[in-house]
Structures are given as C-alpha cells and as structure tokens.
Design a protein around this motif. Structure first.
Motif, mmCIF file in Angstrom:
data_model
loop_
_atom_site.group_PDB
_atom_site.id
_atom_site.type_symbol
_atom_site.label_atom_id
_atom_site.label_comp_id
_atom_site.label_asym_id
_atom_site.label_seq_id
_atom_site.Cartn_x
_atom_site.Cartn_y
_atom_site.Cartn_z
ATOM 1 N N VAL A 2 -0.040 -11.232 0.630
ATOM 2 C CA VAL A 2 -0.183 -9.936 -0.024
ATOM 3 C C VAL A 2 0.099 -10.127 -1.512
ATOM 4 N N ALA A 3 -0.943 -10.085 -2.322
ATOM 5 C CA ALA A 3 -0.793 -10.246 -3.766
ATOM 6 C C ALA A 3 -0.635 -8.869 -4.398
ATOM 7 N N VAL A 4 0.459 -8.677 -5.129
ATOM 8 C CA VAL A 4 0.726 -7.416 -5.820
ATOM 9 C C VAL A 4 0.596 -7.698 -7.306
ATOM 10 N N ARG A 5 -0.378 -7.077 -7.949
ATOM 11 C CA ARG A 5 -0.726 -7.446 -9.325
ATOM 12 C C ARG A 5 -0.444 -6.293 -10.295
ATOM 13 N N ASN A 6 0.362 -6.590 -11.309
ATOM 14 C CA ASN A 6 0.667 -5.634 -12.376
ATOM 15 C C ASN A 6 -0.136 -5.926 -13.640
ATOM 16 N N TYR A 7 -0.477 -7.179 -13.830
ATOM 17 C CA TYR A 7 -1.290 -7.634 -14.965
ATOM 18 C C TYR A 7 -2.387 -8.554 -14.422
ATOM 19 N N ALA A 8 -3.506 -8.615 -15.114
ATOM 20 C CA ALA A 8 -4.581 -9.518 -14.707
ATOM 21 C C ALA A 8 -4.189 -10.955 -15.028
ATOM 22 N N ALA A 9 -4.383 -11.833 -14.063
ATOM 23 C CA ALA A 9 -4.105 -13.259 -14.249
ATOM 24 C C ALA A 9 -4.762 -14.019 -13.112
ATOM 25 N N ARG A 66 1.696 -2.425 2.992
ATOM 26 C CA ARG A 66 1.333 -1.986 1.640
ATOM 27 C C ARG A 66 2.490 -1.209 0.992
ATOM 28 N N GLU A 67 3.079 -0.301 1.757
ATOM 29 C CA GLU A 67 4.181 0.511 1.241
ATOM 30 C C GLU A 67 5.379 -0.364 0.851
ATOM 31 N N GLU A 68 5.737 -1.298 1.729
ATOM 32 C CA GLU A 68 6.880 -2.163 1.449
ATOM 33 C C GLU A 68 6.595 -3.093 0.259
ATOM 34 N N ALA A 69 5.364 -3.573 0.148
ATOM 35 C CA ALA A 69 4.999 -4.443 -0.968
ATOM 36 C C ALA A 69 5.111 -3.696 -2.293
ATOM 37 N N LEU A 70 4.652 -2.466 -2.328
ATOM 38 C CA LEU A 70 4.733 -1.678 -3.557
ATOM 39 C C LEU A 70 6.187 -1.364 -3.918
ATOM 40 N N LYS A 71 7.001 -1.033 -2.918
ATOM 41 C CA LYS A 71 8.422 -0.772 -3.176
ATOM 42 C C LYS A 71 9.113 -2.017 -3.700
ATOM 43 N N ALA A 72 8.850 -3.161 -3.068
ATOM 44 C CA ALA A 72 9.468 -4.413 -3.508
ATOM 45 C C ALA A 72 9.046 -4.745 -4.925
ATOM 46 N N ILE A 75 -3.199 -4.179 -5.086
ATOM 47 C CA ILE A 75 -2.842 -5.038 -3.954
ATOM 48 C C ILE A 75 -4.103 -5.714 -3.435
ATOM 49 N N GLU A 76 -4.032 -7.041 -3.294
ATOM 50 C CA GLU A 76 -5.117 -7.820 -2.706
ATOM 51 C C GLU A 76 -4.577 -8.552 -1.483
ATOM 52 N N LEU A 77 -5.399 -8.651 -0.456
ATOM 53 C CA LEU A 77 -5.018 -9.329 0.781
ATOM 54 C C LEU A 77 -5.818 -10.615 0.934
ATOM 55 N N PHE A 78 -5.129 -11.662 1.379
ATOM 56 C CA PHE A 78 -5.781 -12.935 1.643
ATOM 57 C C PHE A 78 -5.412 -13.382 3.054
#
Length: 236
Positions: free
Chosen positions: A91-98, A152-158, A118-121
């Motif tokens: 679960v990739a959580v992205r705040n900036y493009a990289a 998704r919810e837990e990833a965003l909170k973390a 959020i992107e899923l792999f």
C-alpha cells in the motif's frame, strides 16, 4: 521467551518462531536490495538502524490507535511481533510525486499532491508486483470490500500521524509503503517495517534524500542518512 526455528528468510529480514505461539521474532539484516533483488549490497549497521527506526514508528502508531504487529524491541536488531498471515498488497501512500508515480504520470518529482494518493500493488514476485486497484484486490480474493476499506482508512491515519511526527523533526514524508496482515483472530493489522527502506524521507530545508533512494541511485551516504533519521527519532 526462546528463539526457535527460522520461518522466513527474506532479502533484508528474517522471521523466527518462539516458544510462545503468539510471538515471533523479526531479525533485521545489514543487507540492502533494490529492483526486485537485482541490486544488492551489505552496509554495516543497516539492520540496527532499520530495526530502531521501525520500532520507534510502530510504537508511536500503537500508542495512537493504529493496530500493528509490533510488541516490543528485543535487542538492537530484533523485535518481538505478533504472527500474521500476510496480505499480499503493498500500500503506497503518496504525499508528493516521486519514483514510479512521477515517471508514470509525467509529474515533476517533489511536486506536492493536491490530496494524498493511495496506490495498491499486488505483492507477487513472479508478476513483478503489478499495480492494481481495489476491485482487482477483491476479485483476486486478497481482501473483501470491508477489508480494503479498513486498510485504506488505517493507511491514511498512519500517514497523517507519521507526517506530523516527522515534520516536527524537519523531515518531509514524500511517501510510505505499508503492508498489512491478518492476526490469529482475523484482525487486520499493519506489519512488516516502516523505515527509510520502505518510505521516502527528504530533509525539509535542503531537500536531501534520507532514504533507500540513496542506494537505488548510487548517491552514496546510505548509512549516514539512516543514522540521521534514527538520531532525530531517538531524541524524542
């Protein structure tokens, strides 16, 4: 607690059984890998640093209501954790493009995103971890609709908690790669590790890279960067 047989031997970590069925031991190696293990090197103390950073961040998440597999630090290279059944999603959580996102979408690296992405792999070595969406994950039987919503919810909170913590130390959280698993009671909890091996951290003032990209792109100073992050976190 007694350390027993080796259960898993990965590129950068090992997992051992113990004489307590609800406890396993994670051992962090001094190995760095990239590009699916094609690039590999050994760095003295890397395991100590990734274990230390991950322990601090997991403890912080536990204390703030995020359920993780982390129980306690055992020594400078090992953690006592809850055993889990791996959910094969990164679960990739992205705040900036990289990284791959910036290249794939033609966005200048370092661009702040208008909202967290959020992107899923699909964690599958044979398929080289392809990017999928929530519907794919459900169709593949990896999770159900309620579980992917929880992840998704837990990833965003973390992410929100870690951004707050790291920005207080002068470190920008560009993105995080999080993993989850099912505990013995079926509860979905965060697992694996959270460190410069699995996150992109940049110095907020200088833009200096403080993560595994230093290894990926032959920038040098890998251990110096990890030491810097660990030292800041350890002062809290």
């Amino acid at each position: 607690m007694e350390k027993l047989q080796l259960l898993f031997d990965g590129n950068e970590k090992q997992v051992y059984a113990t004489d307590e069925k609800d406890r396993v031991i994670f051992h962090y190696k001094d190995v760095a890998t990239a590009y699916g293990g094609i690039k590999r090197a050994t760095f003295r103390r890397k395991g100590v640093l990734t274990c230390g950073i991950s322990s601090i961040l997991f403890r912080y998440l536990n204390e703030n209501g995020i359920k993780t597999h982390f129980i306690e630090s055992l020594n400078d290279r090992e953690q006592v954790c809850r055993p889990i059944t791996i959910i094969p999603l990164n679960v990739a959580v992205r705040n900036y493009a990289a990284g791959t996102m910036a290249r794939r979408l033609g966005i200048e690296p370092g661009t702040k995103l208008s909202h967290t992405v959020i992107e899923l792999f699909y964690n599958n070595d044979d398929l080289r971890d392809p990017m999928i969406n929530a519907d794919h994950a459900i169709a593949l039987g990896i999770v159900n609709a309620e579980e992917i919503a929880l992840i998704r919810e837990e990833a965003l909170k973390a992410n929100e908690l870690i951004v707050k913590l790291m920005e207080g130390l002068g470190i920008r959280v560009v993105d995080l790669k999080l993993e989850f698993g099912r505990a013995s009671d079926g509860t979905i909890i965060m697992s694996d590790e959270i460190s410069p091996d699995t996150c992109r951290f940049w110095d907020m003032k200088t833009g200096e890279v403080l993560d595994k990209d230093r290894f990926r792109h032959d920038m040098g100073g890998v251990i110096d960067a990890y030491e810097y992050v660990y030292t800041l976190l350890n002062r809290m």
